[in-house]
Design a protein around this motif. Structure first.
Motif, mmCIF file in Angstrom:
data_model
loop_
_atom_site.group_PDB
_atom_site.id
_atom_site.type_symbol
_atom_site.label_atom_id
_atom_site.label_comp_id
_atom_site.label_asym_id
_atom_site.label_seq_id
_atom_site.Cartn_x
_atom_site.Cartn_y
_atom_site.Cartn_z
ATOM 1 N N ARG A 225 -14.927 26.057 2.949
ATOM 2 C CA ARG A 225 -14.558 24.644 2.836
ATOM 3 C C ARG A 225 -13.732 24.417 1.571
ATOM 4 N N SER A 226 -14.131 25.088 0.497
ATOM 5 C CA SER A 226 -13.400 24.900 -0.757
ATOM 6 C C SER A 226 -12.007 25.524 -0.659
ATOM 7 N N PHE A 227 -11.886 26.636 0.068
ATOM 8 C CA PHE A 227 -10.584 27.277 0.291
ATOM 9 C C PHE A 227 -9.633 26.308 1.006
ATOM 10 N N PHE A 228 -10.201 25.506 1.900
ATOM 11 C CA PHE A 228 -9.366 24.558 2.647
ATOM 12 C C PHE A 228 -9.298 23.182 1.990
ATOM 13 N N GLY A 229 -9.650 23.118 0.706
ATOM 14 C CA GLY A 229 -9.363 21.899 -0.055
ATOM 15 C C GLY A 229 -10.549 21.018 -0.403
ATOM 16 N N SER A 230 -11.764 21.349 0.100
ATOM 17 C CA SER A 230 -12.922 20.509 -0.243
ATOM 18 C C SER A 230 -13.224 20.659 -1.732
ATOM 19 N N LYS A 231 -13.651 19.579 -2.355
ATOM 20 C CA LYS A 231 -13.965 19.660 -3.793
ATOM 21 C C LYS A 231 -15.463 19.434 -4.015
ATOM 22 N N ALA A 232 -16.276 19.848 -3.053
ATOM 23 C CA ALA A 232 -17.726 19.657 -3.175
ATOM 24 C C ALA A 232 -18.303 20.691 -4.134
ATOM 25 N N PRO A 233 -19.257 20.294 -4.990
ATOM 26 C CA PRO A 233 -19.836 21.258 -5.939
ATOM 27 C C PRO A 233 -20.800 22.219 -5.240
ATOM 28 N N LEU A 234 -20.922 23.423 -5.783
ATOM 29 C CA LEU A 234 -21.919 24.387 -5.301
ATOM 30 C C LEU A 234 -23.161 24.332 -6.184
ATOM 31 N N VAL A 235 -22.930 24.083 -7.489
ATOM 32 C CA VAL A 235 -24.014 24.113 -8.466
ATOM 33 C C VAL A 235 -24.217 22.707 -9.030
ATOM 34 N N ASN A 236 -25.478 22.322 -9.154
ATOM 35 C CA ASN A 236 -25.806 21.054 -9.806
ATOM 36 C C ASN A 236 -26.502 21.394 -11.126
ATOM 37 N N THR A 237 -25.838 21.134 -12.246
ATOM 38 C CA THR A 237 -26.418 21.426 -13.559
ATOM 39 C C THR A 237 -26.919 20.120 -14.163
ATOM 40 N N LEU A 238 -28.212 20.069 -14.421
ATOM 41 C CA LEU A 238 -28.810 18.818 -14.916
ATOM 42 C C LEU A 238 -29.286 19.009 -16.349
ATOM 43 N N ILE A 239 -28.640 18.306 -17.269
ATOM 44 C CA ILE A 239 -29.096 18.340 -18.674
ATOM 45 C C ILE A 239 -30.177 17.273 -18.771
ATOM 46 N N ILE A 240 -31.435 17.712 -18.642
ATOM 47 C CA ILE A 240 -32.520 16.747 -18.419
ATOM 48 C C ILE A 240 -32.909 15.978 -19.685
ATOM 49 N N HIS A 241 -32.707 16.571 -20.842
ATOM 50 C CA HIS A 241 -32.879 15.833 -22.103
ATOM 51 C C HIS A 241 -32.291 16.646 -23.262
ATOM 52 N N TYR A 242 -32.151 15.998 -24.423
ATOM 53 C CA TYR A 242 -31.627 16.702 -25.598
ATOM 54 C C TYR A 242 -32.740 17.109 -26.562
ATOM 55 N N SER B 189 -35.036 10.316 -16.420
ATOM 56 C CA SER B 189 -36.396 10.107 -15.905
ATOM 57 C C SER B 189 -36.585 10.986 -14.667
ATOM 58 N N TYR B 190 -37.843 11.109 -14.244
ATOM 59 C CA TYR B 190 -38.135 11.880 -13.026
ATOM 60 C C TYR B 190 -37.345 11.324 -11.840
ATOM 61 N N ASP B 191 -37.379 9.996 -11.678
ATOM 62 C CA ASP B 191 -36.684 9.391 -10.531
ATOM 63 C C ASP B 191 -35.177 9.636 -10.598
ATOM 64 N N GLU B 192 -34.616 9.563 -11.800
ATOM 65 C CA GLU B 192 -33.165 9.818 -11.924
ATOM 66 C C GLU B 192 -32.835 11.254 -11.513
ATOM 67 N N VAL B 193 -33.680 12.191 -11.930
ATOM 68 C CA VAL B 193 -33.416 13.603 -11.579
ATOM 69 C C VAL B 193 -33.490 13.774 -10.065
ATOM 70 N N THR C 114 -35.767 22.711 -22.102
ATOM 71 C CA THR C 114 -36.168 22.235 -20.767
ATOM 72 C C THR C 114 -37.690 22.155 -20.598
ATOM 73 N N THR C 115 -38.409 23.133 -21.177
ATOM 74 C CA THR C 115 -39.861 23.205 -20.936
ATOM 75 C C THR C 115 -40.614 22.079 -21.655
ATOM 76 N N LEU C 116 -39.927 21.357 -22.539
ATOM 77 C CA LEU C 116 -40.582 20.248 -23.249
ATOM 78 C C LEU C 116 -40.367 18.900 -22.560
ATOM 79 N N TRP C 117 -39.536 18.898 -21.506
ATOM 80 C CA TRP C 117 -39.238 17.627 -20.817
ATOM 81 C C TRP C 117 -40.508 17.096 -20.153
ATOM 82 N N GLU C 118 -40.738 15.793 -20.255
ATOM 83 C CA GLU C 118 -41.831 15.171 -19.497
ATOM 84 C C GLU C 118 -41.506 13.703 -19.268
ATOM 85 N N ASP C 119 -42.073 13.163 -18.194
ATOM 86 C CA ASP C 119 -41.870 11.758 -17.878
ATOM 87 C C ASP C 119 -43.078 11.262 -17.097
#
Ligand SMILES: C[S@@+](CC[C@H](N)C(=O)[O-])C[C@H]1O[C@@H](n2cnc3c(N)ncnc32)[C@H](O)[C@@H]1O
Ligand code: SF4
Length: 305
Positions: free
Chosen positions: A14-31, A56-60, A82-87
């Motif tokens: 699909r991407s070869f034929f022009g789709s710009k859909a992501p394969l990877v979702n990278t979530l920076i859950i907190h700083y 927040s959990y719901d946002e993720v 990441t291991t310190l994230w909590e909500d």
């Protein structure tokens, strides 16, 4: 495994034929983080003080769902630590479970390894910036031993790989770091990156990068478990990715809830000195490089079952 490969092949076609859909979702859950590593771009940018710094959990979960609908099949949790994230009683384990329940084929997270390891993901990336003394020089006293204890004692059965960020401090310890990984039966391999400034004072010159790449290639040839693809290593010497960045392969969500198709650093000075190995590998996958696709998919795209 055949079904997973088929799913990825569909994305590629699909991407070869022009789709710009992501394969990877990278979530920076907190700083938020318990360390202050000398090379850390987040810590050096003082980003913790820039408004909302946690999803927040719901946002993720909402984001996981909407990017899955767009086509993302790999979910990666990043921080902060990441291991310190909590909500509200939810922790990283709940986010991993949510991603798996939604249907992500491969779920992973990056950690400094000082806290307990969450075991529901397919891969864990642990930061390793040198043998004990150097790792602790960069990350703080006692961090290396905590990391190694946690790796030794985890029940996690997927792939754990090490992520090294080469900078002025640890430039001469590439071989020793690769040996730490080779000698540790719990570690699948190591992926090498160069520091992407900020901070600028410990960034590498182009000559230093070329020497480091030659060393890493030699180690890979000699059977050290180096996960950068051969071509990906060559491309690490190219610094300015502002024009070539495979921007849509991964979508990022930042702690304030904003989305970026592609790197959050796009358009900044950092982009002209990009040292992230993943950028090269995404670029090669996008271009259909068969060697990179084979080398990368077995570790970074398949579920552990
Ligand atoms: C931001 S950290 C978040 C996860 C976790 N706190 C850790 O240290 O692994 C993710 C990865 O980015 C790397 N990193 C931090 N600053 C960087 C920089 N300026 N250039 C390249 N990589 C960097 C870290 O070493 C780590 O492997
Ligand atoms: S542990 Fe990770 S997020 Fe924290 S300061 Fe170190 S590199 Fe940055």
């Amino acid at each position: 495994m055949a079904m997973e490969m088929l799913g990825y092949a569909k994305w590629w076609l699909r991407s070869f034929f022009g789709s710009k859909a992501p394969l990877v979702n990278t979530l920076i859950i907190h700083y938020g983080c318990n360390l202050r590593c000398k090379h850390c771009s987040i810590h050096s940018s003082n980003i913790e003080h820039l408004g909302k710094n946690k999803l927040s959990y719901d946002e993720v979960v909402n984001d996981l769902r909407s990017q899955f609908k767009r086509g993302a099949r790999i979910a990666y949790f990043e921080g902060g630590e990441t291991t310190l994230w909590e909500d509200n009683g939810k922790d990283l384990g709940d986010l991993i479970k949510a991603a798996k329940d939604i249907g992500y084929k491969n779920v992973g997270y990056t950690t400094n390894g000082t806290q307990r390891m969450f075991t529901g993901s397919d891969i864990i990336s642990v930061s390793l910036d040198g043998p004990r003394d150097m790792h602790d020089t960069i990350r703080g006293d006692g961090v290396y031993d905590k990391l190694m204890d946690n790796i030794a004692n985890t029940d996690f059965t997927g792939a754990i790989y090490a992520n090294m960020v080469i900078n002025k401090y640890n430039l001469d310890l590439i071989e020793e770091t690769a040996k730490v990984v080779k000698d540790n039966e719990k570690l699948t391999g190591i992926i090498f990156n160069f520091i992407t400034p900020p901070p600028y004072d410990i960034a590498l010159t182009n000559d230093e990068k070329k020497k480091a790449i030659a060393k890493i290639r030699e180690l890979k040839k000699n059977g050290h478990p180096i996960l950068n693809s051969k071509k990906g290593l060559e491309l690490l010497a190219e610094e300015d990715w502002s024009k070539k960045c495979p921007y849509y392969v991964t979508v990022f969500v930042l702690p304030d809830g904003t989305h970026k198709d592609g790197c959050p650093m796009a358009g900044t000075d950092s982009c002209k000195e990009c040292g992230f190995a993943a950028v090269r590998e995404y670029y090669l996958v996008k271009r259909g490089n068969p060697f990179t696709i084979t080398e990368m998919s077995s570790i970074f795209a398949m579920s552990k079952k």
